[in-house]
Write a protein that holds these residues in place. Structure first.
Motif, PDB file in Angstrom:
ATOM      1  N   UNK A 106       0.380  -1.118   0.584  1.00  0.00           N
ATOM      2  CA  UNK A 106      -0.082  -0.150   0.278  1.00  0.00           C
ATOM      3  C   UNK A 106       0.585   0.443  -0.072  1.00  0.00           C
ATOM      4  N   UNK A 107       2.409   1.222   0.283  1.00  0.00           N
ATOM      5  CA  UNK A 107       2.833   2.482   0.708  1.00  0.00           C
ATOM      6  C   UNK A 107       4.221   2.645  -0.019  1.00  0.00           C
ATOM      7  N   UNK A 108       3.982   1.715  -1.736  1.00  0.00           N
ATOM      8  CA  UNK A 108       4.947   0.877  -2.515  1.00  0.00           C
ATOM      9  C   UNK A 108       5.117   2.661  -3.736  1.00  0.00           C
ATOM     10  N   UNK A 109       5.929   3.171  -3.511  1.00  0.00           N
ATOM     11  CA  UNK A 109       6.532   4.490  -4.542  1.00  0.00           C
ATOM     12  C   UNK A 109       7.282   3.946  -5.934  1.00  0.00           C
ATOM     13  N   UNK A 110       7.387   3.692  -6.509  1.00  0.00           N
ATOM     14  CA  UNK A 110       7.624   3.249  -7.641  1.00  0.00           C
ATOM     15  C   UNK A 110       7.223   1.394  -8.138  1.00  0.00           C
ATOM     16  N   UNK A 111       5.839   0.822  -7.918  1.00  0.00           N
ATOM     17  CA  UNK A 111       6.303  -0.771  -7.963  1.00  0.00           C
ATOM     18  C   UNK A 111       6.325  -0.727  -9.537  1.00  0.00           C
ATOM     19  N   UNK A 112       7.067  -2.208  -9.773  1.00  0.00           N
ATOM     20  CA  UNK A 112       6.697  -2.608 -11.056  1.00  0.00           C
ATOM     21  C   UNK A 112       6.385  -4.035 -10.567  1.00  0.00           C
ATOM     22  N   UNK A 113       5.283  -5.105 -11.456  1.00  0.00           N
ATOM     23  CA  UNK A 113       5.239  -6.363 -11.059  1.00  0.00           C
ATOM     24  C   UNK A 113       4.808  -6.787 -12.994  1.00  0.00           C
ATOM     25  N   UNK A 114       5.651  -7.692 -12.500  1.00  0.00           N
ATOM     26  CA  UNK A 114       5.894  -7.918 -14.053  1.00  0.00           C
ATOM     27  C   UNK A 114       7.201  -9.282 -13.539  1.00  0.00           C
ATOM     28  N   UNK A 115       8.239  -9.811 -15.465  1.00  0.00           N
ATOM     29  CA  UNK A 115       8.781 -10.273 -15.647  1.00  0.00           C
ATOM     30  C   UNK A 115       9.805  -9.027 -16.488  1.00  0.00           C
ATOM     31  N   UNK A 116      10.858  -9.371 -15.913  1.00  0.00           N
ATOM     32  CA  UNK A 116      12.191  -9.087 -17.148  1.00  0.00           C
ATOM     33  C   UNK A 116      11.361  -7.558 -17.333  1.00  0.00           C
ATOM     34  N   UNK A 117      11.377  -6.443 -16.436  1.00  0.00           N
ATOM     35  CA  UNK A 117      11.347  -5.478 -16.660  1.00  0.00           C
ATOM     36  C   UNK A 117      12.467  -4.200 -16.026  1.00  0.00           C
ATOM     37  N   UNK A 118      11.989  -3.657 -16.942  1.00  0.00           N
ATOM     38  CA  UNK A 118      13.062  -2.422 -16.360  1.00  0.00           C
ATOM     39  C   UNK A 118      12.389  -1.092 -15.875  1.00  0.00           C
ATOM     40  N   UNK A 119      12.968  -0.947 -14.391  1.00  0.00           N
ATOM     41  CA  UNK A 119      12.947   1.004 -14.242  1.00  0.00           C
ATOM     42  C   UNK A 119      13.957   1.429 -13.474  1.00  0.00           C
ATOM     43  N   UNK A 120      13.721   3.165 -14.029  1.00  0.00           N
ATOM     44  CA  UNK A 120      14.303   3.749 -13.437  1.00  0.00           C
ATOM     45  C   UNK A 120      13.061   4.877 -12.502  1.00  0.00           C
ATOM     46  N   UNK A 121      14.245   4.931 -11.151  1.00  0.00           N
ATOM     47  CA  UNK A 121      13.515   6.213  -9.864  1.00  0.00           C
ATOM     48  C   UNK A 121      13.952   6.783  -9.782  1.00  0.00           C
ATOM     49  N   UNK A 122      13.123   7.955 -10.382  1.00  0.00           N
ATOM     50  CA  UNK A 122      14.247   9.746  -9.913  1.00  0.00           C
ATOM     51  C   UNK A 122      13.414  10.143  -8.599  1.00  0.00           C
ATOM     52  N   UNK A 123      13.803  10.084  -7.304  1.00  0.00           N
ATOM     53  CA  UNK A 123      12.842  10.648  -6.537  1.00  0.00           C
ATOM     54  C   UNK A 123      13.612  12.019  -5.332  1.00  0.00           C
ATOM     55  N   UNK A 124      12.957  13.149  -5.592  1.00  0.00           N
ATOM     56  CA  UNK A 124      13.808  14.332  -5.175  1.00  0.00           C
ATOM     57  C   UNK A 124      13.290  13.822  -3.089  1.00  0.00           C
TER      58      UNK A 124
END
Length: 124
Positions: A106-124
C-alpha cells in the motif's frame, strides 16, 4: 479432502471467479457443469428445483450459512464420481488461471509488477 468439501469449495471458488470477472469461458463452462451436477444430486435427494438451484448458487443467507446449508444437503445427497471429477477439474482450471503474484504494497512508490521489466526511479 472429502468429496463434499471438494465440491463446496469448487463452487465457492468458481462463484468468486465469476463475480471478480476473472473467469474464462472454459472456467465458466466447468462451473456451470458442476452447478448442474450438484443441483441434480440435490433434486434426487428430495430438494425441489428452486431449492436446489438456490443452494447451489448460494443466493440466500450469509456466506457461512450458505456454505453450511449446501454442505449439509450435499452430504445427505452424496457425491458421485462425475460430480467429484467436475469439482476437481474446476479447481484445476482456477489454479491454472490464477495470478502469478500476490502483492500487498500500500505504501510502495515506483512499484513494477511482472517479469523482465526495467524501471528507473528518481526521487527528490
Amino acid at each position: 479432502m472429502d468429496p463434499v468439501t471438494l465440491v463446496v469449495m469448487a463452487l465457492e471458488e468458481g462463484a468468486k471467479a465469476g463475480l471478480a470477472g476473472t473467469a474464462t469461458k472454459l472456467i465458466a463452462d466447468a462451473y456451470d457443469t458442476l452447478k448442474g451436477l450438484v443441483a441434480r444430486r440435490l433434486r434426487r435427494n428430495g430438494a425441489d428445483d428452486e431449492q436446489s438451484i438456490a443452494l447451489v448458487e448460494q443466493a440466500n443467507g450469509t456466506a457461512e450459512d450458505r456454505q453450511t446449508a449446501l454442505t449439509e444437503q450435499l452430504a445427505a445427497a452424496g457425491v458421485d464420481d462425475p460430480t467429484q471429477q467436475a469439482a476437481q477439474k474446476l479447481l484445476d482450471l482456477l489454479r491454472a488461471a490464477g495470478t502469478k503474484y500476490s502483492i500487498n504494497a500500500p505504501d510502495a512508490k515506483g512499484l513494477m509488477i511482472g517479469d523482465h521489466n526495467t524501471q528507473t526511479n528518481t526521487y527528490n
